[in-house]
Design an enzyme around this catalytic site. Sequence first.
Site, short mmCIF file in Angstrom:
data_model
loop_
_atom_site.label_atom_id
_atom_site.label_comp_id
_atom_site.label_asym_id
_atom_site.label_seq_id
_atom_site.Cartn_x
_atom_site.Cartn_y
_atom_site.Cartn_z
N ASP A 136 -56.32 -21.05 76.70
CA ASP A 136 -55.62 -21.06 77.86
C ASP A 136 -56.47 -20.12 78.85
OD1 ASP A 136 -53.83 -22.30 76.46
OD2 ASP A 136 -52.29 -21.79 77.94
N CYS A 194 -52.50 -19.84 69.03
CA CYS A 194 -52.47 -19.69 70.47
C CYS A 194 -51.68 -20.66 70.95
CB CYS A 194 -53.69 -19.72 71.09
SG CYS A 194 -54.91 -18.09 70.40
N ASP A 195 -51.69 -20.36 72.59
CA ASP A 195 -50.27 -20.89 73.43
C ASP A 195 -49.73 -21.98 72.86
OD1 ASP A 195 -51.33 -18.54 74.40
OD2 ASP A 195 -50.73 -19.25 76.62
N LYS A 196 -50.43 -23.20 73.01
CA LYS A 196 -49.71 -24.59 72.86
C LYS A 196 -49.90 -25.06 71.36
CE LYS A 196 -49.24 -23.93 76.92
NZ LYS A 196 -50.03 -22.64 76.98
N CYS A 206 -54.52 -12.76 72.23
CA CYS A 206 -54.81 -11.54 73.30
C CYS A 206 -53.74 -10.56 73.06
CB CYS A 206 -54.74 -12.38 74.71
SG CYS A 206 -56.03 -13.24 74.96
N GLU A 250 -50.61 -22.98 84.57
CA GLU A 250 -50.37 -21.65 84.51
C GLU A 250 -50.78 -21.00 85.85
OE1 GLU A 250 -49.81 -20.59 79.89
OE2 GLU A 250 -51.46 -19.66 80.82
N SER A 276 -48.28 -17.95 82.80
CA SER A 276 -49.03 -17.36 81.61
C SER A 276 -48.08 -16.41 81.10
CB SER A 276 -50.14 -16.46 81.77
OG SER A 276 -50.56 -15.78 81.00
#
Length: 567
Positions: free
Chosen positions: A85, A126-128, A199, A450, A476
Amino acid sequence: MEKKPGVLNSRQTTEGVARAPHRSLFYAMGYTPDDLKKPMIGIVNAFNEIIPGHIHLNDLAQAAKLGVAAAGGTPVEFPVIGICDGIAMNHDGMKYPLASRELIADSIETMVMAHKFDGLVLIGNCDKIVPGMMMAACRLNVPSVYVSGGPMLTGTHAGQKADLVRGLFEAVGQYAVGDISEAEMQQMELSACPSCGSCAGLFTANTMNCLAEALGIGLPGNGTIPAPYGRRKALAKLAGQQAVELVKSNIRPRDILTLNAFRNAIALDMAIGGSSNTVLHLLAIAYEADVPLELEAFDEISTRVPNICKLSPGGLHRLFDLYEAGGISAVLKQLGDQGLLELGEMTVTGKTLGENISRASVQNTEVIRPLSDPYTKEGGIAILRGNLAPDGAVVKQSAVAKEMLVHNGPARVFDDEEEAFNAIMERKINKGDVVVIRYEGPKGGPGMREMLSPTSAISGIGLDKDVALITDGRFSGGTRGASIGHVSPEASEGGPIALVREGDIIEIDIPERRLSIRLTEEELAARRGEWQQPAPKVAGKSYLARYAAQVTSASTGAVVKAPGNDR
């Protein structure tokens, strides 16, 4: 939970005379006849060379394979896509990450159904990728363990802790107003992200990895053990072993991911002040599990679970600090001791959540405060409603300055992110304004981008205590300030956010859960009659065009439903 062993799915590809050709194909790859008699465990590896959180996942996949083999299974690795992202941010690439969540779930379904795996170890970070993997586990209901790649180590700059957001993204705004030099920003680039891993703050990836422990689909330590540590590889090995044990005991995701498990995850989310994206993802995972989770649950739980951690972006601690303070198990232990969790829920350890956390303790009360001394009496996320968001909007209230919890101001209206970002950077936004970014929802974006760059710029130029931002897009996990997203219905569906005009007064009252525009119903109705739906931003044969045609509202998780499937 005691269950009778189930029939191995893999027997459909390995057993009987009619499967002789299938076995021959396995032998071509080096499998032995004995390998084909054991439970076949899919190792779903999201490794790639574009995400810092995934660059090391091959090592974890190898560890998971050793675990599977040690427990008497046969590991079989296959890949899945993933998007960073941070690299996709602030350009049209950000239309793809949320949409990729569905592709990830669909691709895992495709591989598992075609090849008949008995169990899964899902390795993401990570995110998704994290929710996409959990969605697939629920949809398939094959015994599964999720294991994350872990958070990166904390960066430093000029002797102070730093990360990608409370560092570089906000530095862009600081540079715009002359608070830092280009040379200083370049030095920050070299030090903010010092290792592999997701992160370092409590952004979306790390929040979801932490919630996996409360959901019961991740092992204790999943959320906080640092990516470079040997304990992370040991966790992956244990995940491989446990996947085999789950197959043997026939414990499946839907035995674990119950409504109470989701409520436990929401309680943890509120306590640690997690990303607002968790609302989208938990609703989507629950949809796949056929669990009747509703948006109201987030607000109901938020009113009784206090916020006891302040991690970046809402505070100055990072995931490494939480790890050293006792990790997620220590937070859960505090919540459980006060009756805020359902401790009898089954987990992938084969034990209950209460058993998993029974020996945990807090090692640093500055990082994990006692419930008697919280940062706020309410949890990290609030759901707002009003004539601007009849179906709801989401705000990470733990990251909002006290001065902005109640705010009325004139709307500054932008029909996409770029237009708003340019106005912020050109200092065209004034104290008291409410920045409105619309046509960025699941359908309108499409992909619900985001808005980290606009919110970070607002913080970087020092307006986070003076300016609010609302959008039908999302934020985010690194966003802080009075940033209200997921406004539903979205603009492209004719929601009230599409009717806002420059200078209209927007009324925000987070404690009272209200988000309104100071207009009469008659005026709103008149504007609705004049509104015309804009042309789609994407068309033709692209995946995004198909996604935009099928995706549902953010208020229900922005899931893609099969035609005729209302649930």
